[in-house]
Design an enzyme around this catalytic site. Sequence first.
Site, mmCIF file in Angstrom:
data_model
loop_
_atom_site.group_PDB
_atom_site.id
_atom_site.type_symbol
_atom_site.label_atom_id
_atom_site.label_comp_id
_atom_site.label_asym_id
_atom_site.label_seq_id
_atom_site.Cartn_x
_atom_site.Cartn_y
_atom_site.Cartn_z
ATOM 1 N N ILE A 58 0.864 -1.425 0.013
ATOM 2 C CA ILE A 58 -0.013 -0.067 -0.042
ATOM 3 C C ILE A 58 0.860 1.213 -0.036
ATOM 4 C CG2 ILE A 58 -2.113 -0.996 0.925
ATOM 5 C CD1 ILE A 58 -1.031 -0.171 3.787
ATOM 6 N N THR B 161 11.329 5.820 -0.663
ATOM 7 C CA THR B 161 12.709 5.247 -0.768
ATOM 8 C C THR B 161 13.427 4.665 0.613
ATOM 9 O OG1 THR B 161 12.809 7.729 -1.619
ATOM 10 C CG2 THR B 161 14.905 6.197 -1.263
ATOM 11 N N PHE B 162 12.792 4.834 1.787
ATOM 12 C CA PHE B 162 13.096 4.175 2.751
ATOM 13 C C PHE B 162 12.344 3.019 3.366
ATOM 14 C CE2 PHE B 162 15.109 8.521 2.215
ATOM 15 C CZ PHE B 162 16.313 7.841 2.036
ATOM 16 N N SER B 163 11.379 2.833 2.748
ATOM 17 C CA SER B 163 10.324 1.715 3.352
ATOM 18 C C SER B 163 9.397 1.175 2.370
ATOM 19 C CB SER B 163 9.508 2.254 4.615
ATOM 20 O OG SER B 163 8.440 2.936 4.324
ATOM 21 N N SER B 164 8.749 0.143 2.503
ATOM 22 C CA SER B 164 7.671 -0.370 1.726
ATOM 23 C C SER B 164 6.625 -0.791 2.919
ATOM 24 C CB SER B 164 8.177 -1.376 1.079
ATOM 25 O OG SER B 164 9.212 -1.389 0.226
ATOM 26 N N VAL B 165 5.439 -0.437 2.802
ATOM 27 C CA VAL B 165 4.154 -0.588 3.695
ATOM 28 C C VAL B 165 3.284 -1.312 2.796
ATOM 29 C CG1 VAL B 165 2.306 0.497 4.811
ATOM 30 C CG2 VAL B 165 4.599 1.781 4.384
ATOM 31 N N LYS C 136 5.022 -1.706 8.080
ATOM 32 C CA LYS C 136 6.066 -1.057 7.631
ATOM 33 C C LYS C 136 7.242 -1.549 7.360
ATOM 34 C CE LYS C 136 7.959 3.798 7.518
ATOM 35 N NZ LYS C 136 7.746 5.222 7.825
ATOM 36 N N ASP D 225 8.563 16.145 7.862
ATOM 37 C CA ASP D 225 8.145 15.587 6.586
ATOM 38 C C ASP D 225 6.575 15.747 6.533
ATOM 39 O OD1 ASP D 225 8.400 14.741 3.962
ATOM 40 O OD2 ASP D 225 8.757 12.771 4.553
HETATM 41 P P1 ADP Z 1 7.684 6.246 3.850
HETATM 42 O O1 ADP Z 1 8.525 6.749 5.003
HETATM 43 O O2 ADP Z 1 8.319 5.314 3.178
HETATM 44 O O3 ADP Z 1 7.094 7.438 3.284
HETATM 45 P P2 ADP Z 1 5.278 6.207 5.365
HETATM 46 O O4 ADP Z 1 4.983 5.909 6.685
HETATM 47 O O5 ADP Z 1 4.994 7.697 4.989
HETATM 48 O O6 ADP Z 1 6.348 5.580 4.708
HETATM 49 O O7 ADP Z 1 3.914 5.230 4.762
HETATM 50 C C1 ADP Z 1 3.892 5.294 3.336
HETATM 51 C C2 ADP Z 1 2.604 5.122 2.743
HETATM 52 O O8 ADP Z 1 1.916 3.858 3.508
HETATM 53 C C3 ADP Z 1 1.606 6.303 3.443
HETATM 54 O O9 ADP Z 1 1.695 7.426 2.367
HETATM 55 C C4 ADP Z 1 0.478 5.737 3.519
HETATM 56 O O10 ADP Z 1 -0.415 5.559 2.282
HETATM 57 C C5 ADP Z 1 0.636 4.146 3.747
HETATM 58 N N1 ADP Z 1 0.501 4.007 5.244
HETATM 59 C C6 ADP Z 1 1.537 4.173 6.237
HETATM 60 N N2 ADP Z 1 0.840 3.807 7.485
HETATM 61 C C7 ADP Z 1 -0.306 3.502 7.122
HETATM 62 C C8 ADP Z 1 -1.343 3.135 8.037
HETATM 63 N N3 ADP Z 1 -1.137 2.990 9.611
HETATM 64 N N4 ADP Z 1 -2.478 2.854 7.596
HETATM 65 C C9 ADP Z 1 -2.786 2.767 6.291
HETATM 66 N N5 ADP Z 1 -1.995 3.142 5.247
HETATM 67 C C10 ADP Z 1 -0.397 3.343 5.936
HETATM 68 MG MG MG Z 2 5.848 8.924 4.019
#
Ligand code: ADP
Ligand code: MG
Length: 485
Positions: free
Chosen positions: A57, A61-65, A83, A170
Amino acid sequence: MEETGPARNDSQSIDGHVKADRKKRGRKVSRDVEMDIDYLHKAVPQLSKVFRITDKIGEGTFSSVYLGEAQLMDGKREKFALKHLIPTSHPVRIAAELQCLTVAGGRENVMGVTYCFRKDDHVVIVMPYMKHQPFVDILGSLSFEEVRLYIYHLLKALRHIHQFGIIHRDIKPTNFLYNRQEKTFALVDFGLAQGTVDTQIELLKELSGLCRTPRAVFGERNLNSCTPAPAKSADTKIELVKPSKTEDPATRAFVSVIRHPLSTRTPASSQKQPRTPAVNLGLTCNCYMTDRVCNVCMSRKQQVAPRAGTPGFRAPEVLTKCPNQGTAIDIWSAGVILLSLLTGRYPFFKANDDLIALAQIMTIRGSRETTQAAKEFGKAVMCSCELPRQDLRTLCETLRGRSSPDDEAMPLHPPNIDIANPQEPPTEEPGGRNAEENVPEPQDEGGWDQVPEEAYDLLDRLLDLNPATRITAQQALHHPLFTGF
Ligand code: ADP
Ligand code: MG
Ligand code: ZN
């Protein structure tokens, strides 16, 4: 960071589990996503015992969720966001992100954390899944009332984290999740967070200790990687724009931030003696307040200042590398979000380079005003041509398409700024969405025909060029725009 019980290292049973999952996955996911999910199962095998991972979802660059479903004790299924941090993330950085979530999260519109898995250098942060709509998808259909609600809840989240001495660094729509049906909000992503001097988050203190290592350039997310930033970035001569004599000043604007000895002084002293540079450094400099950069200044080391975030959301003090950055930088970013909400344009400032971003700010807030504010926080900024400050209501209504439609071409993107060396790759949003600009249809409904003056007043205060006078989240929540909330 605790691991769950004994890890199931038997890869066959994991594969079996994954294959069964794939069959159960209702929605079709792409082959790439399937491979990423398989990789995650192998990297952190404990996950397979708890979650059915069905989709990816988010990807940065630093993670995949990922989206994971767990069967609870009572038989109910519950969704989680998993994450997966890139394995090269600095351990203190990871721990600090987790501590922000555990200490400040789970209330006041800040995402909480459920659990954390680790196997070797792979870390997976488990959070409650929050269904949300991408900002670009809803921007064109938001009513003014909804905009008011959105910005109120963002400010509420900011007040909360700022009370803990957390600077998010951010703030942007992809890090502030909005569930339109349920009118719920959640601030996510503390991957760039830093602490104020009196932060209550212990690990953010530790992080700033690490940050003080003598490094010429404080690169973006430099603590996410254990490998030092390539030396090249420290030596790159940038930020200096030398207008050539042949340029026509009417069509080209030049902006430069001089890394001047004055810039390291406190705002007060720099205000008192703005024209006596370099005297006590024993260096002769003759470029101050001119449009050149002398050799003395060319050879100066870059000032050490954090510069995290996404260029279009960065505050002027971040763009000019002011060393004293506080919670006000998040407020500026909230202002940029409000600007998007009121104009219907996203991203509003589109720049991969700090000076271009600064020039774009000048086109809205005025070049003289920007230069003056910079002087107040100790930075000498120059712009070759004068850009007038825009009236915010006129700007927003014009861009939204409510008034003077022939005026469509607002100078959103300043005329041909020459930048010697753009230093960052474009920041990619999950799904690559920020590539498109959202230009909504003119709207007659949704309260857009009677936006109160308070909205533009708040916008003006959020986008205060000077962090010392910029409104705080606490003050903003008491702004007349929110009367009745
Ligand atoms: P990154 O550091 O890679 O930007 P994020 O923590 O911002 O990581 O998460 C990337 C994306 O994943 C978010 O923009 C959101 O769309 C989705 N996401 C992150 N956490 C959640 C969550 N708890 N529930 C639903 N979607 C999430
Ligand atoms: Mg983010
Ligand atoms: Zn000089």
